[in-house]
Design an enzyme around this catalytic site. Sequence first.
Site, PDB file in Angstrom:
ATOM      1  N   ARG A 261       0.839  -1.196   0.000  1.00 55.75           N
ATOM      2  CA  ARG A 261       0.000   0.000   0.000  1.00 55.75           C
ATOM      3  C   ARG A 261       0.875   1.247   0.000  1.00 55.75           C
ATOM      4  NH1 ARG A 261      -4.772  -2.006   4.253  1.00 55.75           N
ATOM      5  NH2 ARG A 261      -5.172  -3.960   3.140  1.00 55.75           N
ATOM      6  N   ARG A 276       1.597   1.664  10.375  1.00 59.57           N
ATOM      7  CA  ARG A 276       1.161   1.984   9.011  1.00 59.57           C
ATOM      8  C   ARG A 276       2.392   1.901   8.100  1.00 59.57           C
ATOM      9  NH1 ARG A 276      -3.483   4.780   7.503  1.00 59.57           N
ATOM     10  NH2 ARG A 276      -3.765   5.481   9.658  1.00 59.57           N
ATOM     11  N   GLU A 348      -7.531  -0.498  14.616  1.00 54.96           N
ATOM     12  CA  GLU A 348      -8.022  -1.608  13.803  1.00 54.96           C
ATOM     13  C   GLU A 348      -6.964  -2.699  13.645  1.00 54.96           C
ATOM     14  OE1 GLU A 348      -8.991  -2.598   9.156  1.00 54.96           O
ATOM     15  OE2 GLU A 348      -9.178  -0.509   9.809  1.00 54.96           O
ATOM     16  N   SER A 351     -10.801  -6.708   9.975  1.00 53.73           N
ATOM     17  CA  SER A 351     -12.087  -6.231   9.498  1.00 53.73           C
ATOM     18  C   SER A 351     -12.721  -7.328   8.660  1.00 53.73           C
ATOM     19  CB  SER A 351     -11.936  -4.949   8.664  1.00 53.73           C
ATOM     20  OG  SER A 351     -11.252  -5.220   7.461  1.00 53.73           O
ATOM     21  N   ARG A 392       0.435  -5.041  12.623  1.00 55.18           N
ATOM     22  CA  ARG A 392      -0.389  -4.475  13.697  1.00 55.18           C
ATOM     23  C   ARG A 392      -0.626  -5.497  14.807  1.00 55.18           C
ATOM     24  NH1 ARG A 392      -4.648   0.178  11.956  1.00 55.18           N
ATOM     25  NH2 ARG A 392      -3.251   1.335  10.583  1.00 55.18           N
TER      26      ARG A 392
END
Length: 430
Positions: A261, A276, A348, A351, A392
Amino acid sequence: MIDPRILRDEPDRVRAALAKRGLSGEAVDRALAADATRRKAIVDFEEKRAEQKQLGKLIPKASPDEKADLLARTKALAAEVKAAEAAQGEAEVAWKAALASIPNLASEHTPAGGEEDFVVLEEVGTPRDFSAEGFEPRDHVELGKLLGAIDLERGAKVSGSRFYFLTGVGAQLERALVNLAMDQAREAGFTEVIAPSLVKPRAMEGTGFLDQAADDVYRIEGEDLFLVGTSEVPMAAYHSDEILDAETLPLRYAAFSPCFRREAGSHGKDTRGIIRVHWFDKVEMFVYTTLDQAEAEHQRLLAWEKAFLEKLELAYRVIDVAAGDLGPSANAKYDCEAWIPTQGKYRELTSTSNCTDFQTRRLDIRARFSDGEQQRTGPIATLNGTLCAMTRTIVAILETHQQADGSVRVPAALQPYLGGREVLEPIVKP
């Protein structure tokens, strides 16, 4: 894309769904106008084609004088047919583009609004009170250095900002998490997959990622290929252009892949550590099922995610993500957010999204259903759910289970995957 019949028959429902996301209804008006233009173009082409065929039948029977007129008309009509066919093709392209610009209709239970308008569904576990234990928690960057687990400096030297090396127990911890996640998925009946990280444009477009996050996607220069941000993309395209047997559904896959990403728009956010990053590894659950079972399957995916977080002994909460924060393909989305002690908030970790038939319509995936002696083909649903995003999850484990001396307690479920190790010991004195 959404079902065209809903757009035609219930345009106000689609407008209301867009408003729930904070979007205007202009896309509905454009799509309806494009549909009307397309339908008229089809009629015009068919009428001229029918006239052309009729003239073709008359010419052999015509007198010499009539034949000359008919041939002249046939020549002119051929050009008109060609123009009408081109106009129909253009109208079809415009219609598909207009329809594709409309995101999936959000579920009735999905809250309206944007990123901050989520609804907390439950909180599980109690965040540790480090003050009661008499020490200030270290963040994962400091712990990573003490344990010899995370090397950010060399990651930046070799690859740039937002890159890292996992070393020693850090690398072992990721491998343990991958194996724990894959074992849980296999025991739940998922087929294990190692998925490609490079895909063709059709896969990206079909899953909605070029609509949702085009600026966040890496494209390979000189190649018609993209690096995926999640294995949802190759797994959604896995059965593209296929008709599946409805009796075999649900098809459940657990795919491991690296994820890439660009993190466009995240300048200044989470610049410290591995919260991130531009690359991380992930185990993703992906399901094909019938439309009437999609919502129940969504709850099952959420339950599997919760079970995994509980194995890691993390305090977390579940939120119902607001419509404006959904990706274009999602009808509903639940996030599981773990408590990060040094940030004093939930972040988060996993998900799960129900995409109903939005992706399968784009990727031309259907199922064959039996109605008595009759058979029919129809749309099916796709769902996805992150079981473990490595970086994470490592952050949450290190910070949650740290001890005053800089060591980290290993959750019981992970110990067999780390050779029975109960504690990760510092290799550097605090």
